[in-house]
Design a protein around this motif. Sequence first.
Motif, PDB file in Angstrom:
ATOM      1  N   ASN A   1       0.821  -1.214   0.000  1.00 64.52           N
ATOM      2  CA  ASN A   1       0.000   0.000   0.000  1.00 64.52           C
ATOM      3  C   ASN A   1       0.852   1.261   0.000  1.00 64.52           C
ATOM      4  N   THR A   2       2.077   1.165  -0.472  1.00 62.04           N
ATOM      5  CA  THR A   2       3.009   2.291  -0.444  1.00 62.04           C
ATOM      6  C   THR A   2       3.381   2.719  -1.854  1.00 62.04           C
ATOM      7  N   GLY A   3       3.332   4.027  -2.102  1.00 62.68           N
ATOM      8  CA  GLY A   3       3.777   4.582  -3.373  1.00 62.68           C
ATOM      9  C   GLY A   3       4.957   5.501  -3.149  1.00 62.68           C
ATOM     10  N   ALA A   4       5.895   5.506  -4.078  1.00 65.92           N
ATOM     11  CA  ALA A   4       7.094   6.325  -3.918  1.00 65.92           C
ATOM     12  C   ALA A   4       6.746   7.811  -3.840  1.00 65.92           C
ATOM     13  N   LEU A   5       5.804   8.272  -4.679  1.00 65.49           N
ATOM     14  CA  LEU A   5       5.335   9.654  -4.604  1.00 65.49           C
ATOM     15  C   LEU A   5       4.104   9.770  -3.714  1.00 65.49           C
ATOM     16  N   CYS A   6       3.155   8.861  -3.884  1.00 65.85           N
ATOM     17  CA  CYS A   6       1.867   8.987  -3.209  1.00 65.85           C
ATOM     18  C   CYS A   6       1.283   7.605  -2.952  1.00 65.85           C
ATOM     19  N   GLY A   7       0.579   7.464  -1.833  1.00 63.79           N
ATOM     20  CA  GLY A   7      -0.105   6.215  -1.559  1.00 63.79           C
ATOM     21  C   GLY A   7      -1.373   6.086  -2.376  1.00 63.79           C
ATOM     22  N   TYR A   8      -2.330   6.979  -2.159  1.00 62.82           N
ATOM     23  CA  TYR A   8      -3.627   6.913  -2.825  1.00 62.82           C
ATOM     24  C   TYR A   8      -3.868   8.242  -3.519  1.00 62.82           C
TER      25      TYR A   8
ATOM     26  N   THR B   1       4.952   4.375  -8.558  1.00 66.49           N
ATOM     27  CA  THR B   1       4.914   5.825  -8.376  1.00 66.49           C
ATOM     28  C   THR B   1       3.779   6.200  -7.443  1.00 66.49           C
ATOM     29  N   VAL B   2       2.607   5.633  -7.669  1.00 61.01           N
ATOM     30  CA  VAL B   2       1.502   5.730  -6.710  1.00 61.01           C
ATOM     31  C   VAL B   2       0.992   4.325  -6.467  1.00 61.01           C
ATOM     32  N   PHE B   3       0.555   4.062  -5.235  1.00 58.60           N
ATOM     33  CA  PHE B   3       0.024   2.732  -4.930  1.00 58.60           C
ATOM     34  C   PHE B   3      -1.307   2.526  -5.637  1.00 58.60           C
ATOM     35  N   THR B   4      -2.214   3.484  -5.501  1.00 60.22           N
ATOM     36  CA  THR B   4      -3.515   3.391  -6.144  1.00 60.22           C
ATOM     37  C   THR B   4      -3.833   4.709  -6.809  1.00 60.22           C
TER      38      THR B   4
ATOM     39  N   CYS C   1      -5.985  10.691  -6.033  1.00 54.61           N
ATOM     40  CA  CYS C   1      -7.181  11.046  -6.798  1.00 54.61           C
ATOM     41  C   CYS C   1      -7.012  12.409  -7.464  1.00 54.61           C
ATOM     42  N   GLY C   2      -5.906  13.081  -7.209  1.00 53.58           N
ATOM     43  CA  GLY C   2      -5.675  14.424  -7.723  1.00 53.58           C
ATOM     44  C   GLY C   2      -4.643  14.444  -8.831  1.00 53.58           C
ATOM     45  N   ILE C   3      -3.773  15.454  -8.809  1.00 56.89           N
ATOM     46  CA  ILE C   3      -2.800  15.666  -9.878  1.00 56.89           C
ATOM     47  C   ILE C   3      -1.380  15.703  -9.315  1.00 56.89           C
ATOM     48  N   PHE C   4      -0.483  14.947  -9.932  1.00 59.21           N
ATOM     49  CA  PHE C   4       0.957  15.079  -9.739  1.00 59.21           C
ATOM     50  C   PHE C   4       1.547  15.519 -11.069  1.00 59.21           C
ATOM     51  N   GLU C   5       2.268  16.631 -11.066  1.00 62.77           N
ATOM     52  CA  GLU C   5       2.838  17.155 -12.301  1.00 62.77           C
ATOM     53  C   GLU C   5       4.310  17.504 -12.103  1.00 62.77           C
ATOM     54  N   ASN C   6       5.161  17.012 -12.999  1.00 61.23           N
ATOM     55  CA  ASN C   6       6.604  17.290 -12.957  1.00 61.23           C
ATOM     56  C   ASN C   6       7.199  16.946 -11.591  1.00 61.23           C
ATOM     57  N   CYS C   7       6.976  15.718 -11.172  1.00 64.62           N
ATOM     58  CA  CYS C   7       7.541  15.213  -9.917  1.00 64.62           C
ATOM     59  C   CYS C   7       8.240  13.881 -10.195  1.00 64.62           C
ATOM     60  N   TYR C   8       9.288  13.585  -9.428  1.00 65.62           N
ATOM     61  CA  TYR C   8       9.862  12.255  -9.559  1.00 65.62           C
ATOM     62  C   TYR C   8      10.402  11.762  -8.226  1.00 65.62           C
ATOM     63  N   ALA C   9      10.461  10.436  -8.124  1.00 62.33           N
ATOM     64  CA  ALA C   9      10.966   9.779  -6.918  1.00 62.33           C
ATOM     65  C   ALA C   9      12.161   8.916  -7.265  1.00 62.33           C
ATOM     66  N   ILE C  10      13.084   8.822  -6.328  1.00 61.33           N
ATOM     67  CA  ILE C  10      14.216   7.896  -6.419  1.00 61.33           C
ATOM     68  C   ILE C  10      14.077   6.899  -5.280  1.00 61.33           C
TER      69      ILE C  10
END
Length: 268
Positions: A167-174, A193-196, A176-185
């Motif tokens: 249930n873990t995402g590198a950027l976000c768990g859950y 990148t996101v779990f759900t 429903c919105g917007i991720f723009e120009n983001c990255y995870a290492i």
Amino acid sequence: TCIITSYKTVSTIADMEGIKVDYNGWFKLVNDIDFTGHAWSSIAPWMGDPVNPEWYFGGIFDGQGYTLSNINCLSGWHQGLFGLINENAIVKNFSIVNLVNQATSNKSGSVVSLNYGRVENVYVETTILGDSQSMWNAHGGLIATNHPTGVVKNCIVKVNATRVFKNTGALCGYNCGIFENCYAICTDAVLPTVFTQTSDLGELINSYTYTDEAMLYGENLFKEYDKNIWNISDYAVASLYSYPNVEFNAVDTYLTVGKEYVINPFNV
């Protein structure tokens, strides 16, 4: 409509704690703050359901390029720098270096746990521990749960996640919105990148997770990123201006034996 005409400066841990009694204020960080030895509970934590959005943080937190370091979050629900922020909130322009969320936390995100507002121009190095397997208790490197009104732009997170469930995402768990120009290492675990991500609401725009430095080199990578905010170079990992340069390892490695790289002939 609230027109804010003055702001409060934040220079100490006590000032950070003071935000917890002024959820609609305008705050500006004026120096780096080291939280070593201080047990931190998030600004606007979960207070049970249903929660009135007026009880969320709804002000402005502007880090002005400064760094918050060594944040040891208490266990519990909605832990991170901020717990819950509403649609009026803006959280921006700072670094978090070494934030740890405890294994007994549910819905933990380093910057915001439950985001209804706007998060932008933030660099994070964080450790995620998790013992809940529920999708509703998802964990994220930046955000735990991103509401349909939530917007996250121009952010980087380096995730240490050696103990997590699915249930873990590198950027976000859950999301429903917007991720723009983001990255995870995330080099020590394979995380999405996101779990759900709900297909009808959640959206990822130029946002990715990388597990190997070789993945960060490509002719068209980061081409849509704003060059006024991002330092884009063929010789280094893309970074945000005024924030720590991004590295995969403690010791720089230019090329790794046995790995395949895509080389731009114009830069050789």
